[in-house]
Design a protein around this motif. Sequence first.
Motif, PDB file in Angstrom:
ATOM      1  N   SER A 109      46.916  16.054 -34.712  1.00  0.00           N
ATOM      2  CA  SER A 109      47.592  17.318 -34.994  1.00  0.00           C
ATOM      3  C   SER A 109      46.742  18.166 -35.920  1.00  0.00           C
ATOM      4  CB  SER A 109      48.950  17.060 -35.652  1.00  0.00           C
ATOM      5  OG  SER A 109      48.766  16.479 -36.938  1.00  0.00           O
ATOM      6  N   ALA A 110      47.097  19.445 -35.981  1.00  0.00           N
ATOM      7  CA  ALA A 110      46.429  20.345 -36.915  1.00  0.00           C
ATOM      8  C   ALA A 110      46.678  19.908 -38.347  1.00  0.00           C
ATOM      9  CB  ALA A 110      46.920  21.772 -36.695  1.00  0.00           C
ATOM     10  N   GLU A 111      47.851  19.307 -38.592  1.00  0.00           N
ATOM     11  CA  GLU A 111      48.161  18.843 -39.945  1.00  0.00           C
ATOM     12  C   GLU A 111      47.225  17.716 -40.366  1.00  0.00           C
ATOM     13  OE1 GLU A 111      51.257  21.192 -38.390  1.00  0.00           O
ATOM     14  OE2 GLU A 111      50.428  19.320 -37.565  1.00  0.00           O
ATOM     15  N   GLU A 112      46.945  16.799 -39.431  1.00  0.00           N
ATOM     16  CA  GLU A 112      45.989  15.731 -39.731  1.00  0.00           C
ATOM     17  C   GLU A 112      44.611  16.298 -40.014  1.00  0.00           C
ATOM     18  OE1 GLU A 112      47.614  11.713 -37.446  1.00  0.00           O
ATOM     19  OE2 GLU A 112      45.802  12.720 -36.762  1.00  0.00           O
ATOM     20  N   TYR A 113      44.245  17.337 -39.251  1.00  0.00           N
ATOM     21  CA  TYR A 113      42.942  17.966 -39.462  1.00  0.00           C
ATOM     22  C   TYR A 113      42.853  18.583 -40.850  1.00  0.00           C
ATOM     23  CZ  TYR A 113      39.046  21.215 -38.862  1.00  0.00           C
ATOM     24  OH  TYR A 113      37.869  21.902 -39.016  1.00  0.00           O
ATOM     25  N   GLU A 114      43.901  19.295 -41.248  1.00  0.00           N
ATOM     26  CA  GLU A 114      43.905  19.932 -42.562  1.00  0.00           C
ATOM     27  C   GLU A 114      43.885  18.890 -43.682  1.00  0.00           C
ATOM     28  OE1 GLU A 114      43.505  23.035 -43.179  1.00  0.00           O
ATOM     29  OE2 GLU A 114      43.588  23.694 -41.092  1.00  0.00           O
ATOM     30  N   ALA A 115      44.495  17.738 -43.428  1.00  0.00           N
ATOM     31  CA  ALA A 115      44.540  16.676 -44.434  1.00  0.00           C
ATOM     32  C   ALA A 115      43.348  15.733 -44.334  1.00  0.00           C
ATOM     33  CB  ALA A 115      45.834  15.879 -44.290  1.00  0.00           C
ATOM     34  N   ALA A 116      42.434  16.001 -43.390  1.00  0.00           N
ATOM     35  CA  ALA A 116      41.235  15.183 -43.188  1.00  0.00           C
ATOM     36  C   ALA A 116      41.585  13.732 -42.893  1.00  0.00           C
ATOM     37  CB  ALA A 116      40.309  15.270 -44.395  1.00  0.00           C
ATOM     38  N   ARG A 117      42.664  13.516 -42.091  1.00  0.00           N
ATOM     39  CA  ARG A 117      43.039  12.164 -41.673  1.00  0.00           C
ATOM     40  C   ARG A 117      42.620  11.994 -40.214  1.00  0.00           C
ATOM     41  NH1 ARG A 117      48.069  13.689 -43.756  1.00  0.00           N
ATOM     42  NH2 ARG A 117      48.981  13.476 -41.666  1.00  0.00           N
ATOM     43  N   SER A 118      41.446  11.445 -40.022  1.00  0.00           N
ATOM     44  CA  SER A 118      40.890  11.358 -38.667  1.00  0.00           C
ATOM     45  C   SER A 118      40.844   9.930 -38.161  1.00  0.00           C
ATOM     46  CB  SER A 118      39.481  11.951 -38.629  1.00  0.00           C
ATOM     47  OG  SER A 118      38.607  11.209 -39.453  1.00  0.00           O
ATOM     48  N   ASP A 119      40.696   9.808 -36.859  1.00  0.00           N
ATOM     49  CA  ASP A 119      40.512   8.525 -36.184  1.00  0.00           C
ATOM     50  C   ASP A 119      39.153   8.569 -35.497  1.00  0.00           C
ATOM     51  OD1 ASP A 119      40.901   6.069 -34.964  1.00  0.00           O
ATOM     52  OD2 ASP A 119      42.972   6.491 -34.403  1.00  0.00           O
ATOM     53  N   ARG A 120      38.749   7.475 -34.883  1.00  0.00           N
ATOM     54  CA  ARG A 120      37.503   7.408 -34.115  1.00  0.00           C
ATOM     55  C   ARG A 120      37.773   6.689 -32.803  1.00  0.00           C
ATOM     56  NH1 ARG A 120      33.092   8.980 -37.732  1.00  0.00           N
ATOM     57  NH2 ARG A 120      34.219   9.694 -39.573  1.00  0.00           N
ATOM     58  N   PHE A 121      36.961   7.000 -31.796  1.00  0.00           N
ATOM     59  CA  PHE A 121      37.049   6.248 -30.553  1.00  0.00           C
ATOM     60  C   PHE A 121      36.450   4.863 -30.757  1.00  0.00           C
ATOM     61  CE2 PHE A 121      36.833  10.556 -28.380  1.00  0.00           C
ATOM     62  CZ  PHE A 121      38.151  10.515 -27.943  1.00  0.00           C
ATOM     63  N   THR A 122      37.075   3.856 -30.169  1.00  0.00           N
ATOM     64  CA  THR A 122      36.520   2.509 -30.194  1.00  0.00           C
ATOM     65  C   THR A 122      35.404   2.405 -29.156  1.00  0.00           C
ATOM     66  OG1 THR A 122      38.048   1.654 -28.529  1.00  0.00           O
ATOM     67  CG2 THR A 122      38.781   1.602 -30.840  1.00  0.00           C
ATOM     68  N   ILE A 123      34.669   1.303 -29.185  1.00  0.00           N
ATOM     69  CA  ILE A 123      33.607   1.104 -28.195  1.00  0.00           C
ATOM     70  C   ILE A 123      34.180   1.042 -26.774  1.00  0.00           C
ATOM     71  CG2 ILE A 123      31.825  -0.482 -27.371  1.00  0.00           C
ATOM     72  CD1 ILE A 123      30.997   1.208 -29.778  1.00  0.00           C
ATOM     73  N   PRO A 124      35.255   0.261 -26.515  1.00  0.00           N
ATOM     74  CA  PRO A 124      35.810   0.277 -25.157  1.00  0.00           C
ATOM     75  C   PRO A 124      36.256   1.673 -24.723  1.00  0.00           C
ATOM     76  CG  PRO A 124      36.619  -1.633 -26.338  1.00  0.00           C
ATOM     77  CD  PRO A 124      35.910  -0.778 -27.351  1.00  0.00           C
ATOM     78  N   GLU A 125      36.840   2.448 -25.639  1.00  0.00           N
ATOM     79  CA  GLU A 125      37.267   3.808 -25.290  1.00  0.00           C
ATOM     80  C   GLU A 125      36.068   4.697 -24.989  1.00  0.00           C
ATOM     81  OE1 GLU A 125      41.249   3.554 -28.132  1.00  0.00           O
ATOM     82  OE2 GLU A 125      39.505   4.712 -28.779  1.00  0.00           O
ATOM     83  N   SER A 126      35.030   4.584 -25.796  1.00  0.00           N
ATOM     84  CA  SER A 126      33.816   5.356 -25.548  1.00  0.00           C
ATOM     85  C   SER A 126      33.228   4.993 -24.190  1.00  0.00           C
ATOM     86  CB  SER A 126      32.786   5.093 -26.651  1.00  0.00           C
ATOM     87  OG  SER A 126      33.306   5.442 -27.930  1.00  0.00           O
ATOM     88  N   GLY A 127      33.258   3.683 -23.865  1.00  0.00           N
ATOM     89  CA  GLY A 127      32.765   3.241 -22.569  1.00  0.00           C
ATOM     90  C   GLY A 127      33.563   3.824 -21.424  1.00  0.00           C
ATOM     91  N   VAL A 128      34.881   3.892 -21.568  1.00  0.00           N
ATOM     92  CA  VAL A 128      35.736   4.467 -20.527  1.00  0.00           C
ATOM     93  C   VAL A 128      35.394   5.933 -20.303  1.00  0.00           C
ATOM     94  CG1 VAL A 128      38.116   5.175 -20.028  1.00  0.00           C
ATOM     95  CG2 VAL A 128      37.635   2.840 -20.778  1.00  0.00           C
ATOM     96  N   LEU A 129      35.089   6.670 -21.381  1.00  0.00           N
ATOM     97  CA  LEU A 129      34.700   8.077 -21.233  1.00  0.00           C
ATOM     98  C   LEU A 129      33.361   8.206 -20.504  1.00  0.00           C
ATOM     99  CD1 LEU A 129      35.759   9.495 -24.714  1.00  0.00           C
ATOM    100  CD2 LEU A 129      37.005   9.604 -22.551  1.00  0.00           C
ATOM    101  N   GLN A 130      32.589   7.114 -20.460  1.00  0.00           N
ATOM    102  CA  GLN A 130      31.357   7.069 -19.670  1.00  0.00           C
ATOM    103  C   GLN A 130      31.602   6.533 -18.269  1.00  0.00           C
ATOM    104  OE1 GLN A 130      28.424   8.483 -20.073  1.00  0.00           O
ATOM    105  NE2 GLN A 130      27.109   7.178 -21.314  1.00  0.00           N
ATOM    106  N   THR A 131      32.853   6.124 -17.973  1.00  0.00           N
ATOM    107  CA  THR A 131      33.298   5.484 -16.725  1.00  0.00           C
ATOM    108  C   THR A 131      32.841   4.046 -16.593  1.00  0.00           C
ATOM    109  OG1 THR A 131      31.489   6.392 -15.334  1.00  0.00           O
ATOM    110  CG2 THR A 131      33.548   7.663 -15.462  1.00  0.00           C
TER     111      THR A 131
END
Length: 411
Positions: free
Chosen positions: A302-324
Amino acid sequence: MAAHFLGFKSIGIEWDRNACETRYAAGLPTIHADVSVMRASRFDEIPKSVDVLAGGPPCQSFSVAGNGKGRRALSEVKDFIHRLVDGDDEAKIDEDLRALDDSRTALVLEPLRWLLKAIETDGRDPYKVIVLEQVPAALPLWEVYAKLLRAGEGRLNGVKYEAEYLQLKTEQFGVPQTRTRAVLVARRPGHGAIEPFDTTHLPFDLNRGKRNASQPDLFSADSDVPGGKRRWVSMAEALDSASRLKGSPVDVSRLRTRGRMKFFVVSNYGSGGDPKNRGRRLSSEPAFTVTGKISRNKVYRSAEEYEAARSDRFTIPESGVLQTFPHNFPWSGKDQAQQVGNAVPPRLGMHVLSRALRGNAPSEGELAASVTWPDVPPAGTAELRAIGCGDQSRCPPDSHKVTRSPQEPAP
């Protein structure tokens, strides 16, 4: 990966030990070696039945994300290509290559040198098909390759190819990211002309206008394009589908809001030194180009998370899926994010190889099967490692660093 899903056997030559570990875990035969060393002194270890040469020379020195030295050296590399075919002294060529600003730039010549090696080695046949991939900045080199392969002059000794070079956009082939690649496809005469690639999905509009993270349409709903080609695949669609597969390590529950996938990604590129200028992609859009630095991209619900600098990251399996890559692909070794980013998206690879080897697109069944990777028993991985690394003495220098006790003698 693409060869496997299309039913073709392959053997890889890989310099990076970590990438080798992933390939062993996946059951992919691999020799842990430098391609130039294999060509110069170990060429006889390549089975004579190998009749396709496929490769992706290192792209860092050509990439727009790099320092540009490779781009400035394009004219020099073109000259090297002609010198190789014209039969100039290879020792002198090697000496001149070592003087380049970036030694990796010279590796773009290796596919040509492998072809010449096959042509000039008794008992070998020229490769029937050659497929090369690089960043768009290397397209002028593939143009030179194509012209020389069509002519068959000099050290090519009359061996000619039908050859085409082109740029492909990954999202137009169902890959949930925007990524443009320069591809060369060459094959011996007799298989017909290389036809243009039929895209399966619409292109993503990169010039859709900048969005502000606080705008109310941040999470606009996905919409299908009526008729014609399919709309590009979004991050949400790809990750959600992968998460629903049996035994999937992809868990996107943290990215759901009221049961829906809603997030946006802030890239680590394109900031110009100002974090406020970094690009954004919605979950309903394809990902940015997946690079070895994808773990630096920040994910917000959400925009609220962005303003509060509360971020997540993609995991390796998720990054791999984005590569197919399959949801359960066995990433191994270190620097896994770099392995993910360095790879050719398997779905794009399937389209390229299928067109090059069979003259048509991969079937829907083959594409559907590519979402899951078969389990490989530990014994199979160990056997491939023993074949690929052997006693480690023929692996690249310093690639196997072993700490010994003071009492243990050096080998």
